[in-house]
Design a protein around this motif. Structure first.
Motif, PDB file in Angstrom:
ATOM      1  N   ASP A  87      87.279   5.193  50.266  1.00  0.00           N
ATOM      2  CA  ASP A  87      87.136   5.516  48.842  1.00  0.00           C
ATOM      3  C   ASP A  87      86.114   4.606  48.172  1.00  0.00           C
ATOM      4  O   ASP A  87      85.257   5.048  47.418  1.00  0.00           O
ATOM      5  CB  ASP A  87      88.488   5.357  48.114  1.00  0.00           C
ATOM      6  N   ARG A  88      86.220   3.330  48.453  1.00  0.00           N
ATOM      7  CA  ARG A  88      85.341   2.335  47.846  1.00  0.00           C
ATOM      8  C   ARG A  88      83.878   2.577  48.256  1.00  0.00           C
ATOM      9  O   ARG A  88      82.967   2.461  47.444  1.00  0.00           O
ATOM     10  CB  ARG A  88      85.825   0.944  48.301  1.00  0.00           C
ATOM     11  N   ALA A  89      83.671   2.939  49.530  1.00  0.00           N
ATOM     12  CA  ALA A  89      82.312   3.224  50.009  1.00  0.00           C
ATOM     13  C   ALA A  89      81.759   4.454  49.296  1.00  0.00           C
ATOM     14  O   ALA A  89      80.585   4.486  48.900  1.00  0.00           O
ATOM     15  CB  ALA A  89      82.312   3.426  51.521  1.00  0.00           C
ATOM     16  N   ALA A  90      82.598   5.469  49.109  1.00  0.00           N
ATOM     17  CA  ALA A  90      82.167   6.696  48.426  1.00  0.00           C
ATOM     18  C   ALA A  90      81.802   6.391  46.976  1.00  0.00           C
ATOM     19  O   ALA A  90      80.779   6.842  46.468  1.00  0.00           O
ATOM     20  CB  ALA A  90      83.268   7.748  48.503  1.00  0.00           C
ATOM     21  N   GLU A  91      82.634   5.589  46.300  1.00  0.00           N
ATOM     22  CA  GLU A  91      82.366   5.198  44.906  1.00  0.00           C
ATOM     23  C   GLU A  91      81.003   4.538  44.763  1.00  0.00           C
ATOM     24  O   GLU A  91      80.339   4.687  43.767  1.00  0.00           O
ATOM     25  CB  GLU A  91      83.391   4.152  44.443  1.00  0.00           C
ATOM     26  N   ARG A  92      80.623   3.793  45.798  1.00  0.00           N
ATOM     27  CA  ARG A  92      79.360   3.049  45.727  1.00  0.00           C
ATOM     28  C   ARG A  92      78.192   3.860  46.261  1.00  0.00           C
ATOM     29  O   ARG A  92      77.091   3.345  46.432  1.00  0.00           O
ATOM     30  CB  ARG A  92      79.499   1.716  46.474  1.00  0.00           C
ATOM     31  N   GLY A  93      78.425   5.121  46.596  1.00  0.00           N
ATOM     32  CA  GLY A  93      77.340   5.995  47.037  1.00  0.00           C
ATOM     33  C   GLY A  93      76.798   5.649  48.412  1.00  0.00           C
ATOM     34  O   GLY A  93      75.642   5.942  48.735  1.00  0.00           O
ATOM     35  N   LEU A  94      77.629   5.039  49.251  1.00  0.00           N
ATOM     36  CA  LEU A  94      77.165   4.678  50.591  1.00  0.00           C
ATOM     37  C   LEU A  94      77.303   5.872  51.532  1.00  0.00           C
ATOM     38  O   LEU A  94      78.160   6.728  51.346  1.00  0.00           O
ATOM     39  CB  LEU A  94      77.995   3.507  51.143  1.00  0.00           C
ATOM     40  N   THR A  95      76.423   5.922  52.527  1.00  0.00           N
ATOM     41  CA  THR A  95      76.608   6.893  53.603  1.00  0.00           C
ATOM     42  C   THR A  95      77.470   6.220  54.653  1.00  0.00           C
ATOM     43  O   THR A  95      77.018   5.310  55.338  1.00  0.00           O
ATOM     44  CB  THR A  95      75.243   7.280  54.226  1.00  0.00           C
ATOM     45  N   ALA A  96      78.734   6.647  54.736  1.00  0.00           N
ATOM     46  CA  ALA A  96      79.658   5.995  55.663  1.00  0.00           C
ATOM     47  C   ALA A  96      79.718   6.778  56.970  1.00  0.00           C
ATOM     48  O   ALA A  96      79.831   8.003  56.964  1.00  0.00           O
ATOM     49  CB  ALA A  96      81.035   5.900  55.036  1.00  0.00           C
ATOM     50  N   ILE A  97      79.620   6.066  58.067  1.00  0.00           N
ATOM     51  CA  ILE A  97      79.782   6.673  59.389  1.00  0.00           C
ATOM     52  C   ILE A  97      80.957   5.962  60.047  1.00  0.00           C
ATOM     53  O   ILE A  97      80.973   4.743  60.162  1.00  0.00           O
ATOM     54  CB  ILE A  97      78.505   6.507  60.235  1.00  0.00           C
ATOM     55  N   ASP A  98      81.938   6.761  60.436  1.00  0.00           N
ATOM     56  CA  ASP A  98      83.201   6.184  60.891  1.00  0.00           C
ATOM     57  C   ASP A  98      83.235   6.096  62.417  1.00  0.00           C
ATOM     58  O   ASP A  98      83.329   7.108  63.093  1.00  0.00           O
ATOM     59  CB  ASP A  98      84.353   7.051  60.377  1.00  0.00           C
ATOM     60  N   ALA A  99      83.164   4.866  62.932  1.00  0.00           N
ATOM     61  CA  ALA A  99      83.203   4.673  64.396  1.00  0.00           C
ATOM     62  C   ALA A  99      84.618   4.344  64.877  1.00  0.00           C
ATOM     63  O   ALA A  99      84.811   3.886  66.009  1.00  0.00           O
ATOM     64  CB  ALA A  99      82.229   3.577  64.820  1.00  0.00           C
ATOM     65  N   THR A 100      85.608   4.594  64.037  1.00  0.00           N
ATOM     66  CA  THR A 100      87.008   4.381  64.459  1.00  0.00           C
ATOM     67  C   THR A 100      87.297   5.160  65.739  1.00  0.00           C
ATOM     68  O   THR A 100      86.979   6.340  65.830  1.00  0.00           O
ATOM     69  CB  THR A 100      87.979   4.885  63.363  1.00  0.00           C
ATOM     70  N   CYS A 101      87.916   4.500  66.699  1.00  0.00           N
ATOM     71  CA  CYS A 101      88.276   5.188  67.941  1.00  0.00           C
ATOM     72  C   CYS A 101      89.187   6.375  67.620  1.00  0.00           C
ATOM     73  O   CYS A 101      90.166   6.218  66.881  1.00  0.00           O
ATOM     74  CB  CYS A 101      88.980   4.231  68.888  1.00  0.00           C
ATOM     75  N   PRO A 102      88.912   7.531  68.189  1.00  0.00           N
ATOM     76  CA  PRO A 102      89.761   8.702  67.931  1.00  0.00           C
ATOM     77  C   PRO A 102      91.235   8.451  68.272  1.00  0.00           C
ATOM     78  O   PRO A 102      92.120   9.076  67.681  1.00  0.00           O
ATOM     79  CB  PRO A 102      89.177   9.777  68.850  1.00  0.00           C
ATOM     80  N   LEU A 103      91.501   7.522  69.168  1.00  0.00           N
ATOM     81  CA  LEU A 103      92.898   7.236  69.521  1.00  0.00           C
ATOM     82  C   LEU A 103      93.585   6.412  68.434  1.00  0.00           C
ATOM     83  O   LEU A 103      94.808   6.442  68.292  1.00  0.00           O
ATOM     84  CB  LEU A 103      92.966   6.528  70.881  1.00  0.00           C
ATOM     85  N   VAL A 104      92.803   5.681  67.658  1.00  0.00           N
ATOM     86  CA  VAL A 104      93.353   4.974  66.494  1.00  0.00           C
ATOM     87  C   VAL A 104      93.530   5.971  65.344  1.00  0.00           C
ATOM     88  O   VAL A 104      94.547   5.953  64.640  1.00  0.00           O
ATOM     89  CB  VAL A 104      92.437   3.801  66.077  1.00  0.00           C
ATOM     90  N   THR A 105      92.562   6.845  65.176  1.00  0.00           N
ATOM     91  CA  THR A 105      92.651   7.876  64.134  1.00  0.00           C
ATOM     92  C   THR A 105      93.917   8.702  64.310  1.00  0.00           C
ATOM     93  O   THR A 105      94.585   9.068  63.342  1.00  0.00           O
ATOM     94  CB  THR A 105      91.403   8.787  64.185  1.00  0.00           C
TER      95      THR A 105
END
Ligand code: 0CJ
Ligand code: F3S
Length: 314
Positions: A87-105
């Motif tokens: 949410d915080r990244a979106a508020e700041r207009g950042l392009t977020a790329i999520d490298a979270t392991c799918p097994l953690v997701t």
């Protein structure tokens, strides 16, 4: 008696798992696609060498997204982040790329679902670890951390008939079984997760090190200090009968004195440790009389994860 020839038992599988491979490739591809700097929130994986090399290529590691330049690209690490970080990244207009392991997701998804269904969630994991902080953020107030078997007695829930357990992905399998047994004693109605939360890579690396440990005067685990799964390999090796086990970031951290009376050295590496570091250790060992290397394989791995969508669309 003539001294037995010195040898290395090399555990397999070891090293990079599919989630680390994907996370590291995510930063590399982001650098190609967007150009430097690409910001990375926290260490992409818990390995000093990996972080240094990516830093040299233009990745900028920050603690929080607030340090990222307005509108820039930020990658979230393999360990996962709480929704508030998105949410915080979106508020700041950042392009977020999520490298979270799918097994953690997957565990995050389960946490949200069980919280929605009114469960208290007992998350087995290590206090302060990145992954635990991220997962707990999915259901604040509904998730209770259980940090090992002795922490079970401290758990307080709202309704003992509605409790489920989840866990961090990189724990010791044996210790977690003990924690679960104690939890089940206290909460007979405890629900188990639909699938195992300790990931395949963590399990396989522990199974492999167990296969070699009893024969080893010393087991070397290549990995960084803050790598949970690597630290667990050291513990598991000792529990499985190794005379000693040490975590090393690379060949330069090997203590030569420790090898004096050793004939068999075990070698493995954590899920975040690149194979080049293992090769470096093997070369060092060969130079110290341990040239004979035998691979002991406990499992085959075929897991592979696609890159985040942001990096694959045209
Ligand atoms: O938490 C994870 C998704 C594991 C990532 C790979 O290992 P590492 O060393 O970066 O992280 P852990 O400290 O969790 O083992
Ligand atoms: Fe994922 Fe397990 Fe690796 S959770 S990042 S596959 S250690």
């Amino acid at each position: 008696p003539a001294p037995r020839s010195r040898r290395v038992l090399l555990a397999a599988p070891r090293g990079y798992c599919a989630g680390v491979d994907r996370a590291v490739a995510t930063v590399e591809k982001a650098l190609e696609r967007y150009g430097a700097p690409v910001y990375v929130r926290r260490q992409i994986v818990h390995n000093t060498h990996v972080v240094r090399v990516l830093g040299e290529r233009g990745a900028v590691f920050v603690e929080e997204t607030d340090e990222v330049a307005e509108g820039a690209v930020v990658v979230f690490s393999a360990h996962g982040v709480a929704p508030q970080v998105h949410d915080r990244a979106a508020e700041r207009g950042l392009t977020a790329i999520d490298a979270t392991c799918p097994l953690v997701t997957k565990v995050h998804r389960e946490a949200r679902r069980f919280a929605r269904e009114g469960y208290d969630i007992l998350l087995i994991g290590h206090a302060g670890h990145e992954e635990v902080i991220g997962t707990m953020g999915e259901a604040p107030g509904r998730i209770h951390l259980v940090d090992g078997p002795d922490d079970v007695r401290n758990v307080r829930v709202r309704d003992e008939r509605r409790v489920v357990r989840l866990s961090q992905a990189t724990l010791s399998v044996d210790e977690t079984m003990e924690t679960v047994a104690r939890l089940e004693e206290r909460f007979p109605a405890l629900l188990s997760p639909p699938s195992d939360d300790i990931c395949y890579a963590t399990q396989n690396r522990q199974t492999a090190v167990k296969r070699i440990a009893a024969e080893c005067g010393l087991v070397l685990v290549v990995g960084s200090r803050n790598s949970s799964n690597s630290a667990r390999l050291v513990e598991v090796a000792v529990q499985a009968g190794a005379d000693a086990a040490r975590l090393v970031d690379g060949a330069d951290e090997i203590d030569e004195d420790r090898l004096r009376d050793v004939t068999t050295v075990g070698l493995t590496s954590g899920a975040s440790a690149p194979e080049v570091l293992v090769e470096e250790v093997l070369a060092w060992l060969a130079g110290h009389g341990f040239g004979d290397v035998e691979v002991v394989r406990a499992a085959e791995e075929r897991q592979n994860f696609a890159l985040p969508r942001e990096l694959t669309r045209p």
